[in-house]
Design a protein around this motif. Structure first.
Motif, short mmCIF file in Angstrom:
data_model
loop_
_atom_site.label_atom_id
_atom_site.label_comp_id
_atom_site.label_asym_id
_atom_site.label_seq_id
_atom_site.Cartn_x
_atom_site.Cartn_y
_atom_site.Cartn_z
N LEU A 81 41.15 19.97 58.10
CA LEU A 81 41.58 18.59 57.96
C LEU A 81 42.44 18.43 56.72
N SER A 82 43.41 17.52 56.82
CA SER A 82 44.29 17.20 55.70
C SER A 82 44.74 15.76 55.84
N SER A 83 44.97 15.10 54.74
CA SER A 83 45.55 13.75 54.80
C SER A 83 47.00 13.86 55.25
N TRP A 84 47.49 12.79 55.86
CA TRP A 84 48.86 12.80 56.36
C TRP A 84 49.87 13.04 55.24
N ASP A 85 49.67 12.41 54.09
CA ASP A 85 50.69 12.47 53.04
C ASP A 85 50.85 13.85 52.40
N THR A 86 49.90 14.77 52.65
CA THR A 86 50.04 16.12 52.10
C THR A 86 50.25 17.18 53.17
N MET A 87 50.18 16.79 54.43
CA MET A 87 50.17 17.78 55.51
C MET A 87 51.47 18.58 55.62
N ILE A 88 52.60 17.91 55.60
CA ILE A 88 53.87 18.62 55.77
C ILE A 88 54.09 19.60 54.61
N GLN A 89 53.79 19.17 53.41
CA GLN A 89 53.94 20.07 52.26
C GLN A 89 52.99 21.25 52.37
N ALA A 90 51.77 21.01 52.83
CA ALA A 90 50.78 22.08 52.97
C ALA A 90 51.24 23.13 53.99
N ILE A 91 51.81 22.67 55.09
CA ILE A 91 52.36 23.60 56.08
C ILE A 91 53.55 24.35 55.49
N ARG A 92 54.39 23.63 54.79
CA ARG A 92 55.57 24.24 54.17
C ARG A 92 55.16 25.35 53.19
N ILE A 103 53.36 13.93 64.91
CA ILE A 103 54.46 14.03 63.96
C ILE A 103 55.81 13.96 64.70
N SER A 104 56.57 12.93 64.41
CA SER A 104 57.88 12.76 65.05
C SER A 104 58.86 13.81 64.55
N ILE A 105 59.64 14.34 65.44
CA ILE A 105 60.64 15.35 65.10
C ILE A 105 61.86 14.64 64.54
N THR A 106 62.16 14.86 63.27
CA THR A 106 63.31 14.24 62.62
C THR A 106 64.09 15.30 61.85
N ASP A 107 65.35 15.01 61.61
CA ASP A 107 66.19 15.95 60.85
C ASP A 107 65.67 16.14 59.43
N GLU A 108 65.17 15.06 58.84
CA GLU A 108 64.65 15.14 57.47
C GLU A 108 63.46 16.10 57.41
N ARG A 109 62.58 16.01 58.38
CA ARG A 109 61.41 16.90 58.41
C ARG A 109 61.80 18.32 58.79
N LYS A 110 62.81 18.46 59.63
CA LYS A 110 63.28 19.80 60.01
C LYS A 110 63.79 20.57 58.81
N ALA A 111 64.21 19.86 57.78
CA ALA A 111 64.67 20.54 56.56
C ALA A 111 63.51 21.16 55.80
N GLY A 154 55.08 6.61 55.18
CA GLY A 154 55.75 7.84 55.54
C GLY A 154 55.76 8.17 57.01
N THR A 155 55.21 7.28 57.85
CA THR A 155 55.16 7.53 59.29
C THR A 155 56.33 6.85 60.00
#
Length: 267
Positions: A81-92, A103-111, A154-155
């Motif tokens: 489990l992870s909070s939403w606000d740290t999840m993308i960074q944790a995966i990165r 998680i919506s697919i966006t160009d900003e997140r694709k970066a 952030g959503t």
């Protein structure tokens, strides 16, 4: 009678053929040889991922989908489990292998991370209390300065509230921020906010699970979104998971999961 028998035989043959095709497709999937995949979610986005009110165990559409992917790829799924606000960074950073939380697919997140192929296409709608009569669309909502929106920072729902409903100001005091998506819906029911933006499937799920408490008003807000699983850049899991997703779309598994969690599930 003969016509009915013939129809039944035709349907049976079609189902057998579909099963054979699905089985043939499954044999072509990569074999991860028992590898453990560390998957992370938030447990706060009904009905994609949430805590079973009876057991506290994480359940939902994404849980079922990823567990099925694990079976098809001969992999073990270890849930975190992870909070939403740290999840993308944790995966990165490589703390987890695959992440999901609608998680919506966006160009900003694709970066920042890689995405799987889309597993769900969603449209945003205005979820309100069942007795709501003060507004019927974004224009009438925006016109009343007393009305408040609940959102998770952030959503996609937050940015849609900012740019598709209000004035484009991300600090607009009419947007009340909550730590989880579920908390914003609880605030709606409590009367602390007046509207929450939610995809069509989740809206139906909430309305069905809470008879007489919620409804949607107006038409679709903004454009459509595509949800995808996220991976660290260059992950070797992206291709196998995409292959499993394609097989599950082809044999109807994803459709069955949508029926199970968005239509049939009752807490």
């Amino acid at each position: 009678m003969k016509r009915g028998i013939a129809l039944a035989l035709t349907l049976a043959a079609a189902l057998i053929a579909l099963g054979a095709a699905a089985g043939a497709q499954a044999t072509k999937l990569p074999d991860l040889k028992g590898r453990t995949i560390v998957a992370v979610t938030e447990n706060a986005f009904f009905p994609l991922n949430f805590a079973d009110p009876k057991t506290g165990k994480g359940i939902g559409w994404e849980y079922d989908a990823v567990n099925e992917i694990g079976k098809r790829l001969n992999a073990k799924i270890s849930w975190k489990l992870s909070s939403w606000d740290t999840m993308i960074q944790a995966i990165r950073d490589g703390q987890f292998d695959v992440g999901m939380d609608g998680i919506s697919i966006t160009d900003e997140r694709k970066a920042q991370v890689d995405f799987s192929d889309p597993y769900m296409i969603v449209l945003q709608y205005m979820l309100v209390r069942a007795d709501e009569k003060r507004f019927t669309d974004p224009k009438s909502f925006a016109a009343d300065p007393k009305l408040l929106i609940g959102a998770q920072a952030g959503t996609t729902n937050f940015y849609s509230a900012v740019y598709d409903v209000l004035d484009g100001d991300e600090k607009n005091p009419r947007i009340k921020i909550f730590e989880t998506f579920g908390a914003s819906v609880q605030a709606l029911q409590a009367g602390d906010v007046d509207m929450v933006l939610m995809d069509a499937g989740s809206s139906k799920g909430f309305i069905g699970a809470n008879p007489g408490k919620y409804k949607t008003v107006g038409d679709q807000i903004g454009g459509s979104d595509s949800y995808g699983f996220i991976f660290k850049k260059g992950s070797d899991l992206e291709a196998p998971i995409n292959a499993a997703l394609a097989a599950m779309k082809a044999d109807g598994t994803l459709g069955k999961l949508t029926m199970k969690w968005y239509v049939e599930y009752k807490p």
